[in-house]
Write a protein that holds these residues in place. Sequence first.
Motif, PDB file in Angstrom:
ATOM      1  N   ILE A  12      13.566  23.305  20.703  1.00  0.00           N
ATOM      2  CA  ILE A  12      12.266  23.266  20.022  1.00  0.00           C
ATOM      3  C   ILE A  12      12.390  22.977  18.548  1.00  0.00           C
ATOM      4  CG2 ILE A  12      11.174  24.954  21.494  1.00  0.00           C
ATOM      5  CD1 ILE A  12      11.232  26.942  19.269  1.00  0.00           C
ATOM      6  N   GLN A  13      11.300  22.427  18.092  1.00  0.00           N
ATOM      7  CA  GLN A  13      10.896  22.612  16.723  1.00  0.00           C
ATOM      8  C   GLN A  13       9.748  23.605  16.885  1.00  0.00           C
ATOM      9  OE1 GLN A  13      10.020  18.460  16.452  1.00  0.00           O
ATOM     10  NE2 GLN A  13      11.273  18.305  14.620  1.00  0.00           N
ATOM     11  N   LEU A  14       9.785  24.665  16.153  1.00  0.00           N
ATOM     12  CA  LEU A  14       8.780  25.708  16.317  1.00  0.00           C
ATOM     13  C   LEU A  14       7.374  25.121  16.130  1.00  0.00           C
ATOM     14  CD1 LEU A  14       8.423  28.721  16.798  1.00  0.00           C
ATOM     15  CD2 LEU A  14       8.705  29.085  14.366  1.00  0.00           C
ATOM     16  N   LYS A  15       6.499  25.400  17.069  1.00  0.00           N
ATOM     17  CA  LYS A  15       5.100  24.912  17.054  1.00  0.00           C
ATOM     18  C   LYS A  15       5.047  23.401  16.882  1.00  0.00           C
ATOM     19  CE  LYS A  15       3.205  29.166  15.139  1.00  0.00           C
ATOM     20  NZ  LYS A  15       2.267  29.766  14.208  1.00  0.00           N
ATOM     21  N   GLU A  16       5.849  22.693  17.666  1.00  0.00           N
ATOM     22  CA  GLU A  16       5.919  21.248  17.444  1.00  0.00           C
ATOM     23  C   GLU A  16       4.601  20.558  17.768  1.00  0.00           C
ATOM     24  OE1 GLU A  16       8.887  19.318  19.760  1.00  0.00           O
ATOM     25  OE2 GLU A  16       8.470  20.507  21.533  1.00  0.00           O
ATOM     26  N   GLU A  17       3.750  21.234  18.552  1.00  0.00           N
ATOM     27  CA  GLU A  17       2.461  20.631  18.895  1.00  0.00           C
ATOM     28  C   GLU A  17       1.568  20.453  17.671  1.00  0.00           C
ATOM     29  OE1 GLU A  17       3.492  23.598  19.643  1.00  0.00           O
ATOM     30  OE2 GLU A  17       1.923  25.097  19.331  1.00  0.00           O
ATOM     31  N   LEU A  18       1.906  21.084  16.574  1.00  0.00           N
ATOM     32  CA  LEU A  18       1.079  20.943  15.368  1.00  0.00           C
ATOM     33  C   LEU A  18       1.354  19.645  14.629  1.00  0.00           C
ATOM     34  CD1 LEU A  18       1.310  24.549  13.919  1.00  0.00           C
ATOM     35  CD2 LEU A  18      -0.471  23.570  15.341  1.00  0.00           C
ATOM     36  N   GLY A  19       2.431  18.973  15.005  1.00  0.00           N
ATOM     37  CA  GLY A  19       2.722  17.700  14.361  1.00  0.00           C
ATOM     38  C   GLY A  19       3.295  17.833  12.967  1.00  0.00           C
ATOM     39  N   THR A  20       3.820  19.016  12.657  1.00  0.00           N
ATOM     40  CA  THR A  20       4.389  19.183  11.325  1.00  0.00           C
ATOM     41  C   THR A  20       5.791  18.605  11.232  1.00  0.00           C
ATOM     42  OG1 THR A  20       5.064  21.369  12.051  1.00  0.00           O
ATOM     43  CG2 THR A  20       3.090  21.239  10.724  1.00  0.00           C
ATOM     44  N   SER A  21       6.428  18.401  12.381  1.00  0.00           N
ATOM     45  CA  SER A  21       7.752  17.812  12.458  1.00  0.00           C
ATOM     46  C   SER A  21       8.771  18.520  11.577  1.00  0.00           C
ATOM     47  CB  SER A  21       7.676  16.331  12.084  1.00  0.00           C
ATOM     48  OG  SER A  21       8.891  15.713  12.369  1.00  0.00           O
ATOM     49  N   PRO A  22       9.110  19.748  11.931  1.00  0.00           N
ATOM     50  CA  PRO A  22      10.045  20.518  11.121  1.00  0.00           C
ATOM     51  C   PRO A  22      11.439  19.908  11.089  1.00  0.00           C
ATOM     52  CG  PRO A  22       8.914  21.950  12.664  1.00  0.00           C
ATOM     53  CD  PRO A  22       8.606  20.544  13.064  1.00  0.00           C
ATOM     54  N   ARG A  23      12.154  20.175  10.005  1.00  0.00           N
ATOM     55  CA  ARG A  23      13.566  19.810   9.944  1.00  0.00           C
ATOM     56  C   ARG A  23      14.431  21.002  10.335  1.00  0.00           C
ATOM     57  NH1 ARG A  23      11.575  17.092   5.576  1.00  0.00           N
ATOM     58  NH2 ARG A  23      11.798  14.838   5.684  1.00  0.00           N
ATOM     59  N   PHE A  24      13.847  21.939  11.015  1.00  0.00           N
ATOM     60  CA  PHE A  24      14.546  23.147  11.445  1.00  0.00           C
ATOM     61  C   PHE A  24      14.507  23.150  12.968  1.00  0.00           C
ATOM     62  CE2 PHE A  24      15.755  27.481  11.802  1.00  0.00           C
ATOM     63  CZ  PHE A  24      16.265  27.866  10.581  1.00  0.00           C
ATOM     64  N   PHE A  25      15.678  23.103  13.593  1.00  0.00           N
ATOM     65  CA  PHE A  25      15.739  22.981  15.045  1.00  0.00           C
ATOM     66  C   PHE A  25      16.390  24.214  15.647  1.00  0.00           C
ATOM     67  CE2 PHE A  25      15.641  18.774  13.289  1.00  0.00           C
ATOM     68  CZ  PHE A  25      14.792  18.084  14.119  1.00  0.00           C
ATOM     69  N   TYR A  26      15.818  24.688  16.730  1.00  0.00           N
ATOM     70  CA  TYR A  26      16.428  25.792  17.470  1.00  0.00           C
ATOM     71  C   TYR A  26      17.100  25.214  18.699  1.00  0.00           C
ATOM     72  CZ  TYR A  26      13.578  28.774  14.517  1.00  0.00           C
ATOM     73  OH  TYR A  26      13.009  29.398  13.441  1.00  0.00           O
ATOM     74  N   TYR A  27      18.311  25.668  18.987  1.00  0.00           N
ATOM     75  CA  TYR A  27      18.998  25.134  20.162  1.00  0.00           C
ATOM     76  C   TYR A  27      19.692  26.234  20.936  1.00  0.00           C
ATOM     77  CZ  TYR A  27      23.524  25.124  17.626  1.00  0.00           C
ATOM     78  OH  TYR A  27      24.650  25.466  16.937  1.00  0.00           O
ATOM     79  N   PHE A  28      20.079  25.886  22.151  1.00  0.00           N
ATOM     80  CA  PHE A  28      20.791  26.796  23.036  1.00  0.00           C
ATOM     81  C   PHE A  28      22.179  26.264  23.300  1.00  0.00           C
ATOM     82  CE2 PHE A  28      16.612  28.342  24.879  1.00  0.00           C
ATOM     83  CZ  PHE A  28      16.772  29.620  24.388  1.00  0.00           C
ATOM     84  N   ASP A  29      23.069  27.144  23.699  1.00  0.00           N
ATOM     85  CA  ASP A  29      24.412  26.718  24.049  1.00  0.00           C
ATOM     86  C   ASP A  29      24.476  26.228  25.488  1.00  0.00           C
ATOM     87  OD1 ASP A  29      26.088  26.705  21.986  1.00  0.00           O
ATOM     88  OD2 ASP A  29      26.899  28.700  22.271  1.00  0.00           O
ATOM     89  N   VAL A  30      23.749  26.892  26.351  1.00  0.00           N
ATOM     90  CA  VAL A  30      23.933  26.636  27.778  1.00  0.00           C
ATOM     91  C   VAL A  30      23.170  25.402  28.224  1.00  0.00           C
ATOM     92  CG1 VAL A  30      24.181  27.842  29.949  1.00  0.00           C
ATOM     93  CG2 VAL A  30      23.774  29.135  27.869  1.00  0.00           C
TER      94      VAL A  30
END
Lengths: 318, 251
Positions: free
Chosen positions: A300-318
């Motif tokens: 995700i980009q947190l709340k990506e539906e808002l169209g803010t296009s964050p430069r902060f990405f959350y990721y998983f290992d698995v």
Amino acid sequence: MPLPAPSPNPNPAPPDAGMSRRSFLRTSAVLTTGLAALAASLKPLLEMNDFPTMERFLQKYYKEMTPEDMEKVLKRIEAEVEKQYGIRPHVRDLKPMDGVEFVYCLNLTRCIGCRKCVHACVAENNQSRNPEIQYIRVLRLPHGSLDIEKAEHNYAPESVPEKGYFYMPVQCQQCKNPPCVKVCPIHATWQETDGITVIDYDWCIGCRYCEAACPYWARRFNFTKPSIPKERLNPDMAYLGNRPRRQGVMEKCHFCIQRTRVGRYPACLEVCPTGARKFGNILDPNSEVSYILKNKRVFIQLKEELGTSPRFFYYFDV
Amino acid sequence: MLRLVLCTQPRSSLVAFGGSARMRPVEGDALTRAGDPMNSQTRTTLVLTGLILAFLALTTLFISNLPGRPLRQPPIPLVNTNFLDTATVRRSYADLVRAGEDLSDFDCYACHEKGKPPPLRYDTNQNLIVPKEHSDIVMGHGSHGRNNNCFNCHNETNLELLQTRDGHEVKFADSPSLCGSCHGPTYRDWEAGAHGRISGFWDRSLGAAERKACVNCHNPHSPHFPSRPPAPGPHPLRPVATASVEPGPNH
């Protein structure tokens, strides 16, 4: 169309009406109230102890300053900080590097919610300790959901991580399309070419529109004069970064401008015990963040539906 | 104008303050009708005095700003500097060598005999019995106790070396390649910088970056990342009721 003639006063005053005791009382009541209200409204001025010097008052907008102007301003800030804290800081005006766009990646599988990043950030960026201003808020969420409504940031267990929860630190997402910048009435906050949204603390008028506009609760307001203990002041400062703020201005995460613009990692990353935090230049194909965005499950980009296009990405290992 | 109204309508001061000219006669009449003129004048004075007092009280309230004053907060203690420490959870063999510290833990042949593989003893459940000389070792690598042979990783003929499962000898300082011989994808991520800690400079042209080794965070004998007490959370302005959200299914 002719104006209607003013209607005569229906109850003209008798010619001999002087000031009776009653009218005197009434008038004085009205006057007292009015004056008191005026005094009350002006009272905050009495509590103001941070009157701007003429120099600061006439300071130009950041983008309009010549290098000489900036040099003077940096000298002034250094003197002000030294006067207040007794420590001569090193204040710089760091410009974005060419060919650099910063991206932050955070591994949700690895984060254990220890909040070390929160406090390293406070120490690095000279945030107020009382009242507390913290740029990072670590949310605790139950496994199996990403419902921010279920998030809890006041968790205080004996030890972390707790079974059945995961942790999601949230800070300024350095959006590509930042709503906070759009609402600023005086352009005191803007996006630099390396992707960092910065604030000119000397230009901010404290209207807090940006705080309201930010969907990530990332901006903080100095309701009072920030209190920083002398022994915890970080003397390595940047104009757009961690120099001490005044009462009545906004602040927020700026990816540690004073560190990252000289090539170093931000403080929150350095202190993270698990290595959940990753930072780098997305325009460099060999950087860690490029690898993560290419190869990992970046979900995700947190709340990506808002169209803010964050430069902060959350990721998983698995 | 206000003074005019006040002077001309002595009996309707209440209304005059309200500023509604329309209602004046009605109200005035009502007051006049209520008693003789003297009585109504006393009443007016009373009402006026009351109003003045009320205004003065409000003014005092405004100026003292009692309701607007922030709550007195207990001082927030400064955070323990332990939480600002950037050191890794553990120190690797390479760290100890670099710091020139005591390496006696790695001096195997101070106790063991050279060329003689130490015997391994098991209990009835096929769990390795850790000898008392190594009581600090917790055998917790791998689930279900299956990884219960020291020589899965240690070289049995030369205890000062490690070895991969396919027999390659590995020095203690190069332990990540041993870990990588089983944990391939993690090793790949680690090499690319996506797993584990890196500190220093993101811009390698401006300064060096240090990639921490596996054993800086994981105890090789029991590699699960240790839990730790969290740093204090935000101090709220008012006491908060901590929401009780049920933990989710543990994946």
